[in-house]
Design an enzyme around this catalytic site. Structure first.
Site, mmCIF file in Angstrom:
data_model
loop_
_atom_site.group_PDB
_atom_site.id
_atom_site.type_symbol
_atom_site.label_atom_id
_atom_site.label_comp_id
_atom_site.label_asym_id
_atom_site.label_seq_id
_atom_site.Cartn_x
_atom_site.Cartn_y
_atom_site.Cartn_z
ATOM 1 N N HIS A 229 0.830 -1.210 0.000
ATOM 2 C CA HIS A 229 0.000 0.000 0.000
ATOM 3 C C HIS A 229 0.865 1.262 0.000
ATOM 4 C CE1 HIS A 229 -3.569 2.448 1.261
ATOM 5 N NE2 HIS A 229 -2.640 3.166 1.873
ATOM 6 N N GLU A 230 1.896 1.266 0.844
ATOM 7 C CA GLU A 230 2.761 2.461 0.918
ATOM 8 C C GLU A 230 3.614 2.604 -0.345
ATOM 9 O OE1 GLU A 230 2.032 4.499 3.087
ATOM 10 O OE2 GLU A 230 0.903 3.204 4.432
ATOM 11 N N HIS B 71 1.533 4.398 -2.696
ATOM 12 C CA HIS B 71 1.558 5.838 -2.461
ATOM 13 C C HIS B 71 2.737 6.475 -3.208
ATOM 14 C CE1 HIS B 71 -1.541 7.130 0.364
ATOM 15 N NE2 HIS B 71 -1.397 5.986 1.015
ATOM 16 N N GLU C 168 -6.514 6.737 -0.807
ATOM 17 C CA GLU C 168 -6.372 5.509 -0.007
ATOM 18 C C GLU C 168 -6.961 4.307 -0.740
ATOM 19 O OE1 GLU C 168 -4.654 5.029 2.889
ATOM 20 O OE2 GLU C 168 -3.965 7.041 2.350
#
Length: 256
Positions: free
Chosen positions: A65-66, A69, A96
């Site tokens: 997930h990061e 980003h 998100e």
């Protein structure tokens, strides 16, 4: 976002933590206690932080997930489109969501899901295998598999949970008990229905039999809605480590 993540996954040497980080030049990975937060990406200091106190599969998804980003921040066109379309809290929510999409694409590429669907079909076994091979939680695997499953199929993860049930004693109190219930469910694009978390599995249902025997079961049965409605479906129940991975396939429309 899915295309960005898929392209990134194709150029890293492996999908373990070190391999996933290999595509981010100059970004460090650190594990540390983070309270209620699972992780964070700090683009100013070029570091991804992961909560060291959460489950390994959660750490893995958070890392993906990061990384998503970082990929999103590096794509000026996508960022521009997002800022043109959203603002404030809604913008943060969309970002998100997109990073969750990216994480799923990183850890569960289309080729892996296609392989499992071809080998096992739209089954509880396919769900269990996806969770194991991608090293992600069963719920994460469920949503990814459902999204790529053709036809009308409902997936569920069932576990034993504690319930409050009415008793017939003279005090009229409540006694706690346990039952096999739905923890999470999700359907393919062709499936209009779902099962609410906490929906009990009837004692005579194949999912209950698979749980008690610890043996996989496949056959015609039904979707056990909380309302009591029984929708005919082909049921595939695959028990693993105290849970049952289930598919309810309405394409076959098994009898009750």
């Amino acid at each position: 976002m899915r295309e960005l993540a898929a392209a990134y996954a194709a150029r890293v040497p492996s999908l373990d933590a070190h391999g996933l980080m290999d595509g981010l030049d100059g970004v460090q990975l650190r594990f540390m206690p983070m309270g209620q937060r699972d992780g964070a990406y700090d683009p100013e200091h070029h570091v991804i932080l992961i909560n060291s106190q959460v489950r390994p599969e959660r750490q893995r998804f958070t890392l993906a997930h990061e990384i998503s980003h970082a990929l999103l921040l590096g794509d000026d066109d996508l960022l521009s489109d997002l800022h043109d379309s959203f603002e404030g809290e809604r913008l943060e929510q969309v970002i998100e969501t997109l990073c969750n999409v990216g994480a799923a694409a990183l850890l569960m590429p289309d080729a892996l899901i296609a392989e499992l669907l071809e080998r096992f079909g739209a089954t509880g076994r396919a769900l269990a295998e996806l969770s194991r091979r991608a090293d992600v939680s069963a719920s994460t695997a469920l949503y990814a598999l459902a999204e790529r499953t053709p036809g009308a199929v409902l997936y569920a993860v069932c576990t034993r949970s504690r319930l409050e049930t009415e008793t017939d004693d003279e005090d009229g109190g409540a006694a706690s008990g346990t039952a096999l219930t739905v923890r999470v469910s999700g359907g393919s694009a062709g499936m209009k229905y779902t099962l609410r978390p906490g929906t009990p599995i009837p004692a005579d249902h194949p999912v209950q039999a698979a749980f008690e025997s610890n043996l996989p079961l496949t056959g015609p049965s039904y979707v056990p809605f909380r309302s009591g409605r029984k929708m005919p479906a082909e049921v595939d129940a695959f028990p693993v480590r105290g849970r049952v991975m289930v598919s309810f396939d309405l394409n076959g429309r098994g009898g009750t």
